[in-house]
Scaffold this motif. Structure first.
Motif, PDB file in Angstrom:
ATOM      1  N   UNK A  41      43.397  36.170  45.918  1.00 25.44           N
ATOM      2  CA  UNK A  41      44.150  37.184  46.661  1.00 25.44           C
ATOM      3  C   UNK A  41      44.593  38.302  45.725  1.00 25.44           C
ATOM      4  N   UNK A  42      44.854  39.450  46.312  1.00 25.50           N
ATOM      5  CA  UNK A  42      45.154  40.648  45.528  1.00 25.50           C
ATOM      6  C   UNK A  42      46.655  40.803  45.303  1.00 25.50           C
ATOM      7  N   UNK A  43      47.215  39.879  44.510  1.00 19.15           N
ATOM      8  CA  UNK A  43      48.602  39.994  44.058  1.00 19.15           C
ATOM      9  C   UNK A  43      48.580  39.984  42.532  1.00 19.15           C
ATOM     10  N   UNK A  44      49.689  40.363  41.929  1.00 21.54           N
ATOM     11  CA  UNK A  44      49.726  40.440  40.466  1.00 21.54           C
ATOM     12  C   UNK A  44      49.424  39.086  39.840  1.00 21.54           C
ATOM     13  N   UNK A  47      45.785  38.039  40.495  1.00 26.38           N
ATOM     14  CA  UNK A  47      44.881  38.881  39.697  1.00 26.38           C
ATOM     15  C   UNK A  47      44.828  38.384  38.257  1.00 26.38           C
ATOM     16  N   UNK A  48      45.984  38.068  37.709  1.00 25.07           N
ATOM     17  CA  UNK A  48      46.029  37.567  36.334  1.00 25.07           C
ATOM     18  C   UNK A  48      45.282  36.248  36.201  1.00 25.07           C
ATOM     19  N   UNK A  49      45.462  35.356  37.182  1.00 23.33           N
ATOM     20  CA  UNK A  49      44.749  34.071  37.145  1.00 23.33           C
ATOM     21  C   UNK A  49      43.236  34.281  37.221  1.00 23.33           C
ATOM     22  N   UNK A  68      38.822  40.753  44.387  1.00 19.76           N
ATOM     23  CA  UNK A  68      40.106  40.332  44.928  1.00 19.76           C
ATOM     24  C   UNK A  68      40.190  40.570  46.433  1.00 19.76           C
ATOM     25  N   UNK A  69      40.995  39.742  47.102  1.00 19.14           N
ATOM     26  CA  UNK A  69      41.233  39.898  48.528  1.00 19.14           C
ATOM     27  C   UNK A  69      41.197  38.561  49.242  1.00 19.14           C
ATOM     28  N   UNK A  70      41.736  38.528  50.439  1.00 19.26           N
ATOM     29  CA  UNK A  70      41.797  37.326  51.259  1.00 19.26           C
ATOM     30  C   UNK A  70      40.459  37.128  51.958  1.00 19.26           C
ATOM     31  N   UNK A  71      39.832  35.982  51.739  1.00 17.52           N
ATOM     32  CA  UNK A  71      38.516  35.718  52.330  1.00 17.52           C
ATOM     33  C   UNK A  71      38.559  35.601  53.844  1.00 17.52           C
ATOM     34  N   UNK A  72      39.751  35.506  54.426  1.00 21.65           N
ATOM     35  CA  UNK A  72      39.873  35.494  55.878  1.00 21.65           C
ATOM     36  C   UNK A  72      39.820  36.901  56.467  1.00 21.65           C
ATOM     37  N   UNK A  73      39.713  37.915  55.596  1.00 26.95           N
ATOM     38  CA  UNK A  73      39.630  39.308  56.039  1.00 26.95           C
ATOM     39  C   UNK A  73      38.187  39.790  55.933  1.00 26.95           C
TER      40      UNK A  73
END
Length: 259
Positions: A41-44, A47-49, A68-73
């Motif tokens: 997911x596209x959070x800080x 993203x770091x992980x 990055x991003x939610x695969x449900x989208x």
């Protein structure tokens, strides 16, 4: 036979691969020569992980990409397809692993919003991935699809109805895809993990007593390691598993055998 688990030249996507099971699968395939596509997911923090997993994969000599991003989208899956094909040309394997935060509430307290959110995460995301990547696998005459499922798909759960319904639907999706895609050299399978030793969300009870209770419910009397799930993925995607499709592999530490 020595080359059956060599994935040099193959491209592998794992959704939800910034940590835990997803991370282990990425690193397993990276160590076996594959190009890897990491998704989180596209959070800080996510993203770091994801960038940390990318660096680890590259230490194995792999070419790695983060999307990055939610695969449900749908927009995220479209980006996964566009970026992976731009970088690597073709996707050979995907593992639908992205999972929603654990849901625990009774039927009477479950809202329509809860229902749709968890059904999308557990089931619809895998549909989007199939629509995006199966045509390319068909045209190539080879592909491997793995859905990370869970025991609620078979037992149901009063405290997590949307998640259980999504997982049950996911297994039906697995069997349905497998029934039509085998003729194109594509296999589709579920992996059903038991209690896995992972970093967990803060809303889960991870006390020592709870962890001991989960472990005691398994024949092996210990949590499953993420690497053990990853090894199963490597097998299912190999030529050795070419006749294994439309089924579920239980990597649950002998949960049923313990009772």
């Amino acid at each position: 036979m020595d080359t059956d688990l060599d994935y040099t030249g193959k491209t592998v996507l794992v959704t939800g691969s910034g940590r835990n099971i997803g991370r282990a699968i990425i690193l397993e395939f990276a160590a076996r020569g594959a190009n890897v596509v990491i998704n989180a997911r596209d959070t800080a923090s996510d993203r770091n992980e994801a960038e940390a997993v990318k660096a680890e994969a590259e230490q194995h000599g792999a070419s790695a990409l983060v999307v990055l991003g939610d695969a449900a989208e749908p927009a995220t899956v479209a980006a996964l397809k566009a970026e992976s094909e731009r970088r690597f040309g073709h996707l050979d394997i995907y593992v639908s692993n992205a999972n929603a935060r654990m849901y625990r509430d009774s039927f009477f307290d479950t809202t329509d919003e809860d229902w749709h959110r968890y059904l999308n995460q557990q089931l619809t995301a895998s549909w989007y991935l199939a629509k995006a990547f199966v045509p390319g696998m068909r045209d190539a005459g080879w592909g491997r699809i793995i859905h990370m499922n869970g025991p609620n798909a078979w037992t149901g759960s009063w405290a997590a109805i949307p998640m259980a319904a999504g997982k049950g639907g996911l297994h039906t999706l697995t069997k349905s895809l497998a029934s039509g895609l085998g003729r194109y050299g594509i296999t589709v399978n579920d992996i059903n993990p038991g209690f896995v030793e992972v970093a967990r969300d803060s809303n889960l009870d991870t006390s020592a007593d709870t962890r001991t209770a989960f472990a005691d419910a398994m024949a092996i009397k210990r949590p499953i390691r993420p690497e053990e799930i990853a090894w199963t993925c490597a097998y299912l995607c190999s030529p050795r598993a070419g006749a294994v499709t439309g089924t579920v592999i239980n990597v649950d530490g002998g949960t049923a055998a313990a009772h």
